[in-house]
Every structure is written in C-alpha cells, then in structure tokens.
Design a protein around this motif. Structure first.
Motif, mmCIF file in Angstrom:
data_model
loop_
_atom_site.group_PDB
_atom_site.id
_atom_site.type_symbol
_atom_site.label_atom_id
_atom_site.label_comp_id
_atom_site.label_asym_id
_atom_site.label_seq_id
_atom_site.Cartn_x
_atom_site.Cartn_y
_atom_site.Cartn_z
ATOM 1 N N HIS A 14 0.831 -1.203 0.000
ATOM 2 C CA HIS A 14 0.000 0.000 0.000
ATOM 3 C C HIS A 14 0.867 1.254 0.000
ATOM 4 C CE1 HIS A 14 -3.759 2.147 0.755
ATOM 5 N NE2 HIS A 14 -3.105 2.870 1.632
ATOM 6 N N VAL A 15 1.874 1.270 0.898
ATOM 7 C CA VAL A 15 2.716 2.454 1.046
ATOM 8 C C VAL A 15 3.518 2.715 -0.236
ATOM 9 C CG1 VAL A 15 4.739 3.351 2.297
ATOM 10 C CG2 VAL A 15 2.832 2.351 3.555
ATOM 11 N N GLY A 16 3.959 1.630 -0.903
ATOM 12 C CA GLY A 16 4.784 1.802 -2.105
ATOM 13 C C GLY A 16 3.955 1.930 -3.380
ATOM 14 N N ALA A 23 -3.458 9.272 -5.545
ATOM 15 C CA ALA A 23 -4.787 9.561 -4.980
ATOM 16 C C ALA A 23 -4.657 10.549 -3.820
ATOM 17 C CB ALA A 23 -5.455 8.269 -4.519
ATOM 18 N N GLN A 24 -3.646 10.330 -2.993
ATOM 19 C CA GLN A 24 -3.457 11.234 -1.837
ATOM 20 C C GLN A 24 -3.173 12.656 -2.321
ATOM 21 O OE1 GLN A 24 -0.432 9.005 0.191
ATOM 22 N NE2 GLN A 24 -1.903 7.882 1.450
ATOM 23 N N GLN A 25 -2.308 12.757 -3.348
ATOM 24 C CA GLN A 25 -1.959 14.098 -3.855
ATOM 25 C C GLN A 25 -3.166 14.784 -4.502
ATOM 26 O OE1 GLN A 25 1.421 13.123 -6.269
ATOM 27 N NE2 GLN A 25 2.775 12.984 -4.493
ATOM 28 N N ALA A 26 -3.989 14.014 -5.173
ATOM 29 C CA ALA A 26 -5.142 14.600 -5.883
ATOM 30 C C ALA A 26 -6.340 14.823 -4.960
ATOM 31 C CB ALA A 26 -5.538 13.692 -7.045
ATOM 32 N N GLY A 27 -6.253 14.333 -3.735
ATOM 33 C CA GLY A 27 -7.359 14.519 -2.790
ATOM 34 C C GLY A 27 -8.455 13.471 -2.915
ATOM 35 N N ARG A 31 -7.459 4.826 -3.897
ATOM 36 C CA ARG A 31 -6.808 4.566 -5.183
ATOM 37 C C ARG A 31 -7.833 4.070 -6.192
ATOM 38 N NH1 ARG A 31 -5.426 -0.234 -6.765
ATOM 39 N NH2 ARG A 31 -3.249 0.043 -7.352
ATOM 40 N N ALA A 32 -8.924 3.492 -5.663
ATOM 41 C CA ALA A 32 -9.976 2.955 -6.538
ATOM 42 C C ALA A 32 -10.587 4.043 -7.409
ATOM 43 C CB ALA A 32 -11.067 2.290 -5.692
ATOM 44 N N ALA A 33 -10.475 5.301 -6.978
ATOM 45 C CA ALA A 33 -11.029 6.403 -7.776
ATOM 46 C C ALA A 33 -10.483 6.349 -9.203
ATOM 47 C CB ALA A 33 -10.677 7.742 -7.125
ATOM 48 N N TYR A 34 -9.208 5.921 -9.338
ATOM 49 C CA TYR A 34 -8.592 5.905 -10.674
ATOM 50 C C TYR A 34 -9.171 4.811 -11.572
ATOM 51 C CZ TYR A 34 -5.572 9.546 -9.173
ATOM 52 O OH TYR A 34 -5.136 10.768 -8.731
#
Ligand code: SAM
Length: 206
Positions: A14-16, A23-27, A31-34
């Motif tokens: 997960h971390v790597g 996802a974190q950077q885009a808010g 990650r499933a959003a992608y």
C-alpha cells in the motif's frame, strides 16, 4: 526465514503503491477512484443531470469522481456498511445493501423513480479462504445485478466489480442476458495479480 504477516505485506504494498500516492496528492479518498476515472474516460459512463447510485462507497473515492462529473447537476447516493465522511453533492446511506430496507432508503434518497447509473465496487469481507470468498463475492454480485435490473431506467448502465473464479461464468451469462451491450473492463489501477474485473452493461433487456 522470518515470514511477514498478511497485514504487513499489504501495508508495504500500500505504502509503495504509486496509485495510493497519486490519490493522496489529488485529494481522492481511495486509489480505486482511478479505476472509475479510467473507465469513465473511455466509456462516458456518467452524464450531467443523471442519478448515480454507488454501492460499497466507503471511503468515498468513486462517489467523489461521480460528483465531479455531475458538477452539481444530478444526484449521487452512496451506500456502505461503514460510515463515510460527508462529501459535497453526495448523500450517504449506512447499512447493508443486501437488506430491502436499506435498498429502499437508497432509492428514496435519489428522489427519482429510476436511476441512470449503478456503480458497485463492493467486495465482501475476505475470510482468506479462497473458495468461501469466491462464493460470497458471486452472491453479492448477483444481488447487485438483481438490484440494477429493478432500479435502472431502460437506458441506464451498470458497472460492477466481480472476481474471476468459480461461479463467474454463470454470473456473466446472467449479466449478458440482462443487457444488450456488455463489456469487461480491467483498469490499469486494478493490480495485475488481482482476480477482480469490472462488468459494464447498458441497455436493459426486459
Ligand atoms: N469504491 C470505493 C472507493 O472508491 O472509495 C471503495 C469500495 S471498497 C473496495 C468495498 C466496500 O464495499 C467496503 O467499504 C465494504 O464495506 C463495502 N461493502 C461490502 N459489502 C457490503 C454490503 N453488503 N453492503 C454495503 N456495503 C458493502
């Protein structure tokens, strides 16, 4: 040799994971959003003004994407066993989608007689016993398909996650019997090793 626990293996992955960082950077909350973004970009799944139901919505990544596409015109209703922090433009129902009363609350929250898009990224809690998990996953997918057949308007679309394995062929046959246009999708963000795949159907057969 020291064996790593499944949780620590998951944590390291997960971390790597570049999709997690992106996802974190885009808010985005997941990650499933992608996965939904990629499928939406190729298929134009969601259109402004539509009613969208997001099954298995927590923590809210898919609902975020749906609300972004609608830009305030239309409605998104998410449902999950887990609570979801509020999101602008999204109504959430907490409960078990398999219960009639919860489904009724979801439909009531759309304030429409039928909806345009049913999304399902639901996955049952994994027991780690592959055969049990597969049976549960197919049973859940069958419930999603049955719900979509009742809830969708005739031109509506269903996008749902399923796991390849025992029971998949029967489910896929039911899916093809339910929709006149059917595709299978495997977004790039769906990890290569995962057995998950997404079925996309449009044009309900009556
Ligand atoms: N698409 C979400 C996102 O982008 O944030 C991630 C969904 S996550 C992979 C799957 C979700 O399905 C979990 O939050 C789980 O609680 C939910 N779920 C599983 N079974 C459910 C059920 N019977 N009713 C409601 N939600 C369920």
């Amino acid at each position: 040799m020291k064996r790593r626990s499944k949780t620590s293996q998951w944590h390291r992955r997960h971390v790597g994971d570049p999709w997690v960082k992106q996802a974190q950077q885009a808010g985005y909350r997941s990650r499933a959003a992608y996965k939904l973004l990629e499928i939406h970009q190729s298929e134009r799944l969601i259109k402004r003004g539509q009613a969208v139901v997001d099954l298995g919505a927590a923590p809210g990544g898919w609902s975020q994407v749906a609300a972004e596409v609608l830009r305030g015109e239309g409605v998104v209703v998410g449902v999950d066993l887990l609570p979801v922090d509020p999101l602008p433009g999204v109504a959430f129902v907490q409960g078990d989608f398999c219960e009639d009363e919860v489904r009724a609350r979801v439909l009531a929250a759309t304030e429409r007689s039928h909806v345009d898009v049913v999304l399902s990224d639901m996955a049952p809690d994994l027991t780690g016993v592959r055969s049990t998990d597969q049976v549960r996953s197919i049973a859940l997918a069958e419930q999603v398909l049955a719900f979509a057949r009742c809830a969708l308007n005739p031109q509506g679309v269903l996008l749902m996650k399923v796991f390849q394995g025992e029971g998949f062929d029967g489910l896929f046959a039911d899916f093809k019997a339910s929709f006149s246009r059917v595709k299978t999708k495997k977004p790039v963000a769906s990890r290569d090793r995962s057995r998950e795949t997404y079925l996309l159907g449009g044009g309900l057969r009556t």
